[in-house]
Scaffold this motif. Structure first.
Motif, PDB file in Angstrom:
ATOM      1  N   UNK A 406       0.852  -1.150   0.085  1.00  0.00           N
ATOM      2  CA  UNK A 406       0.004   0.027  -0.126  1.00  0.00           C
ATOM      3  C   UNK A 406       1.147   1.119  -0.189  1.00  0.00           C
ATOM      4  N   UNK A 407       0.257   2.330  -0.002  1.00  0.00           N
ATOM      5  CA  UNK A 407       1.138   3.767   0.043  1.00  0.00           C
ATOM      6  C   UNK A 407       1.834   3.613   1.244  1.00  0.00           C
ATOM      7  N   UNK A 408       3.097   3.750   1.006  1.00  0.00           N
ATOM      8  CA  UNK A 408       3.991   3.833   2.136  1.00  0.00           C
ATOM      9  C   UNK A 408       4.168   5.252   3.064  1.00  0.00           C
ATOM     10  N   UNK A 409       3.704   6.311   2.472  1.00  0.00           N
ATOM     11  CA  UNK A 409       3.775   7.402   3.151  1.00  0.00           C
ATOM     12  C   UNK A 409       4.970   8.119   2.720  1.00  0.00           C
ATOM     13  N   UNK A 410       4.971   9.551   3.100  1.00  0.00           N
ATOM     14  CA  UNK A 410       5.968  10.432   2.759  1.00  0.00           C
ATOM     15  C   UNK A 410       7.303  10.220   3.222  1.00  0.00           C
ATOM     16  N   UNK A 411       7.385   9.590   4.468  1.00  0.00           N
ATOM     17  CA  UNK A 411       9.022   9.232   5.038  1.00  0.00           C
ATOM     18  C   UNK A 411       9.648   8.406   4.139  1.00  0.00           C
ATOM     19  N   UNK A 412       8.642   7.457   3.112  1.00  0.00           N
ATOM     20  CA  UNK A 412       9.616   6.528   2.611  1.00  0.00           C
ATOM     21  C   UNK A 412      10.127   6.737   1.138  1.00  0.00           C
ATOM     22  N   UNK A 413      11.344   6.156   0.849  1.00  0.00           N
ATOM     23  CA  UNK A 413      11.560   6.503  -0.351  1.00  0.00           C
ATOM     24  C   UNK A 413      10.954   5.645  -1.457  1.00  0.00           C
ATOM     25  N   UNK A 414      10.872   6.205  -2.731  1.00  0.00           N
ATOM     26  CA  UNK A 414       9.982   5.497  -3.734  1.00  0.00           C
ATOM     27  C   UNK A 414      10.760   4.376  -4.051  1.00  0.00           C
ATOM     28  N   UNK A 415       9.936   3.132  -4.653  1.00  0.00           N
ATOM     29  CA  UNK A 415      10.416   2.014  -5.072  1.00  0.00           C
ATOM     30  C   UNK A 415      11.359   2.340  -6.172  1.00  0.00           C
ATOM     31  N   UNK A 416      12.548   1.521  -6.438  1.00  0.00           N
ATOM     32  CA  UNK A 416      13.551   1.604  -7.561  1.00  0.00           C
ATOM     33  C   UNK A 416      14.504   2.856  -7.257  1.00  0.00           C
ATOM     34  N   UNK A 417      14.415   3.880  -6.244  1.00  0.00           N
ATOM     35  CA  UNK A 417      15.070   4.717  -6.212  1.00  0.00           C
ATOM     36  C   UNK A 417      16.792   4.530  -5.770  1.00  0.00           C
ATOM     37  N   UNK A 418      17.578   4.754  -6.767  1.00  0.00           N
ATOM     38  CA  UNK A 418      19.080   4.477  -6.460  1.00  0.00           C
ATOM     39  C   UNK A 418      19.892   5.867  -5.831  1.00  0.00           C
ATOM     40  N   UNK A 419      20.891   5.438  -5.218  1.00  0.00           N
ATOM     41  CA  UNK A 419      21.640   6.724  -5.029  1.00  0.00           C
ATOM     42  C   UNK A 419      22.339   7.133  -6.023  1.00  0.00           C
ATOM     43  N   UNK A 420      22.360   8.350  -6.348  1.00  0.00           N
ATOM     44  CA  UNK A 420      23.258   9.144  -7.382  1.00  0.00           C
ATOM     45  C   UNK A 420      24.783   8.724  -7.186  1.00  0.00           C
ATOM     46  N   UNK A 421      25.648   8.733  -8.199  1.00  0.00           N
ATOM     47  CA  UNK A 421      26.984   8.687  -8.026  1.00  0.00           C
ATOM     48  C   UNK A 421      27.770   9.609  -6.887  1.00  0.00           C
ATOM     49  N   UNK A 422      27.251  10.731  -6.906  1.00  0.00           N
ATOM     50  CA  UNK A 422      27.675  11.625  -5.924  1.00  0.00           C
ATOM     51  C   UNK A 422      27.496  11.427  -4.412  1.00  0.00           C
ATOM     52  N   UNK A 423      26.173  10.835  -4.372  1.00  0.00           N
ATOM     53  CA  UNK A 423      26.015  10.213  -2.797  1.00  0.00           C
ATOM     54  C   UNK A 423      26.836   9.157  -2.510  1.00  0.00           C
ATOM     55  N   UNK A 424      26.830   8.197  -3.577  1.00  0.00           N
ATOM     56  CA  UNK A 424      27.575   6.754  -3.395  1.00  0.00           C
ATOM     57  C   UNK A 424      28.886   7.290  -2.736  1.00  0.00           C
ATOM     58  N   UNK A 425      29.548   8.129  -3.361  1.00  0.00           N
ATOM     59  CA  UNK A 425      30.938   8.551  -3.168  1.00  0.00           C
ATOM     60  C   UNK A 425      30.792   8.956  -1.753  1.00  0.00           C
ATOM     61  N   UNK A 426      30.272   9.784  -1.616  1.00  0.00           N
ATOM     62  CA  UNK A 426      30.298  10.604  -0.311  1.00  0.00           C
ATOM     63  C   UNK A 426      30.084   9.627   0.956  1.00  0.00           C
ATOM     64  N   UNK A 427      29.106   8.767   0.890  1.00  0.00           N
ATOM     65  CA  UNK A 427      28.542   7.736   1.797  1.00  0.00           C
ATOM     66  C   UNK A 427      29.633   6.659   1.953  1.00  0.00           C
ATOM     67  N   UNK A 428      30.364   6.443   0.890  1.00  0.00           N
ATOM     68  CA  UNK A 428      31.176   5.170   0.933  1.00  0.00           C
ATOM     69  C   UNK A 428      32.475   5.892   1.577  1.00  0.00           C
ATOM     70  N   UNK A 429      32.709   7.078   1.359  1.00  0.00           N
ATOM     71  CA  UNK A 429      34.040   7.777   1.853  1.00  0.00           C
ATOM     72  C   UNK A 429      33.701   8.005   3.497  1.00  0.00           C
ATOM     73  N   UNK A 430      32.443   8.179   3.878  1.00  0.00           N
ATOM     74  CA  UNK A 430      32.392   8.359   5.527  1.00  0.00           C
ATOM     75  C   UNK A 430      32.416   6.671   5.803  1.00  0.00           C
ATOM     76  N   UNK A 431      31.832   5.777   5.547  1.00  0.00           N
ATOM     77  CA  UNK A 431      31.653   4.632   6.094  1.00  0.00           C
ATOM     78  C   UNK A 431      33.289   4.039   6.294  1.00  0.00           C
ATOM     79  N   UNK A 432      34.036   4.116   4.987  1.00  0.00           N
ATOM     80  CA  UNK A 432      35.318   3.439   4.954  1.00  0.00           C
ATOM     81  C   UNK A 432      35.948   4.123   5.995  1.00  0.00           C
ATOM     82  N   UNK A 433      35.909   5.367   6.371  1.00  0.00           N
ATOM     83  CA  UNK A 433      36.730   5.919   7.390  1.00  0.00           C
ATOM     84  C   UNK A 433      36.139   5.507   8.899  1.00  0.00           C
ATOM     85  N   UNK A 434      35.066   5.190   8.899  1.00  0.00           N
ATOM     86  CA  UNK A 434      34.347   4.490  10.400  1.00  0.00           C
ATOM     87  C   UNK A 434      34.697   3.180  10.475  1.00  0.00           C
TER      88      UNK A 434
END
Length: 465
Positions: A406-434
């Protein structure tokens, strides 16, 4: 929240599997209930859980039990109403009833530990750093029952955890991107505040991160919102009466998916300071109680908890909130399989830990690379190793989304949404350092909260320099 298979075969805890040479298993007395996510009935015994029923009163009639919120290894948790504030906003509270055994252990110290957020809040005043995302204890008292004396803790009513709904039932199973960054920034700031006060949380997981609820949630009828409590009769193996030590009925937890997203604030609480301690006063013989998939290598192998082990656990939690699934899948509940996934993602452990981990030989060569497919086939290796990376796992987000019921509400990301490359690079950098293997090499919480990923937006997000 993870549940055990419905079986009468006793299940040993991680603590027993790793540290008990001759674990003892209590005789099974109760039939396993058909309700999901309920406590182990064998804990209803002298020294164990207090038998709570809907409508029970605590603290001389002040707190009335309305519904069940959940349970843990040493407590049951209930939605209650503060009868002294019944006509006021925020009359709904959380009532945590500790087992008698836990309540008898260093009671003064345990209460002090539960008040850690208040103590940290006092400290935060000097830092101009409000601790609004730490869930405080409003009241505490002892309650006598058939199984002993139980420490009871009262805190504000909060919504589902990040391990539950919203966003973990169907559809993308994750918060929308900007909200995930907002709440993980709040979580990181709360952990930074703890560390500034020299407090190690010790149990950072999505289950200990709760959504805050709006004042409007207190105005609605609990049973109209969540439905009547779902119950099941407690039945013994030999069909004898349960007796005074157990409740007559077991109660299923609230279904938070019925709570309208309009009643949830886009803010979080960090909870559960039962494993927390001051860095200069570590508890003797402390054994990590955190689920295996959030344990740092030093916590897993050496039972050492520190500021750095909090950073590792937070990284796993950040990934899970953003992705909607764990970084290291706990499906098989095996420490060895978790370690295999860690090496697949982050590479070979440093020596001497690598050579000490004998199970590595099943999947990896001495350089930490997965064995060739033909070699694994010849050896009939179960769960063959597959080399991965943080970048790859982040890039896969959105590929396995299910169609929502059913409709998941405004808090939830739409099905099939991918992280764009810029966010992938940023988050991978943060997690690698942690997630660096050497605790001294991990970034501090003050560095975590300053990372540009938290400020990223799809239109004109910051870049790494």
């Amino acid at each position: 929240m993870f549940q055990l298979c419905r079986t009468n075969i006793p299940v040993l805890s991680y603590r027993c599997v790793r540290h008990c040479s001759t674990p003892t298993i209590a005789q099974t007395r109760y039939r396993y209930p058909s309700l999901d996510d309920v406590e182990n009935l064998e804990n209803y015994r002298p020294g164990g859980f207090h038998p709570v029923s809907i409508g029970d009163l605590f603290a001389g009639g002040r707190y009335k039990v309305l519904h069940k919120l959940g349970n843990g290894g040493s407590s049951t948790v209930w939605l209650a109403q503060d009868q002294h504030r019944r006509e006021q906003l925020r009359s709904l509270v959380t009532l945590k009833v500790m087992s008698a055994e836990e309540s008898s252990k260093d009671l003064a110290g345990k209460i002090a530990a539960k008040y850690t957020p208040q103590e940290v809040n006092k400290f935060s005043g000097s830092l101009n750093h409000p601790g609004k995302n730490l869930l405080v204890i409003m009241d505490h008292f002892l309650h006598q029952g058939p199984n002993g004396y139980h420490l009871c803790l009262i805190s504000p009513f909060a919504g589902p955890s990040m391990a539950e709904s919203p966003g973990r039932v169907s559809g993308s199973k994750r918060l929308r991107g900007d909200l995930a960054r907002k709440v993980t920034k709040q979580l990181a700031a709360a952990v930074e505040l703890l560390h500034s006060a020299r407090v190690i949380h010790g149990d950072l997981t999505p289950s200990n991160v709760l959504c805050q609820v709006s004042d409007a949630a207190h105005k609605y009828d609990v049973y109209q919102t969540f439905g009547n409590p779902e119950t099941e009769e407690v039945v013994t193996i030999d069909d004898s009466p349960p007796g005074p030590h157990a409740p007559s009925q077991i109660v299923a937890p609230i279904d938070f998916s019925r709570l309208s997203h309009s009643l949830l604030k886009e803010d979080i609480f960090l909870i559960d300071f039962g494993q927390s301690f001051f860095a200069d006063r570590p508890p003797p013989d402390n054994i990590p109680a955190t689920p295996l998939q959030y344990l740092s290598p030093e916590a897993f192998f050496d039972l050492k908890l520190s500021f750095a082990s909090d950073v590792w656990a937070l990284a796993c939690t950040i990934f899970e909130i953003r992705a909607g699934s764990p970084l290291f899948d706990p499906f098989f509940s095996s420490g060895t399989v978790i370690l295999k996934q860690v090496v697949e993602t982050l590479g070979r452990f440093p020596d001497p830990r690598w050579s000490a981990w004998e199970e590595r030989l099943v999947w990896f060569d001495e350089a930490g690379a997965p064995k060739p497919d033909d070699e694994e086939e010849e050896e009939e290796t179960l769960l063959p190793a597959v080399q991965s990376s943080l970048h790859h796992k982040l890039s896969e987000i959105g590929e396995q989304d299910d169609a929502p019921h059913a409709y998941e509400g405004k808090m939830i990301e739409e099905v099939g949404t991918h992280l764009d490359e810029a966010e992938v690079n940023l988050l991978a950098d943060l997690l690698e350092k942690m997630l660096r293997y050497n605790p001294q090499d991990r970034i501090s919480m003050s560095e975590v909260v300053q990372h540009p990923w938290f400020a990223y937006n799809n239109d004109s997000g910051p870049c790494l320099h």
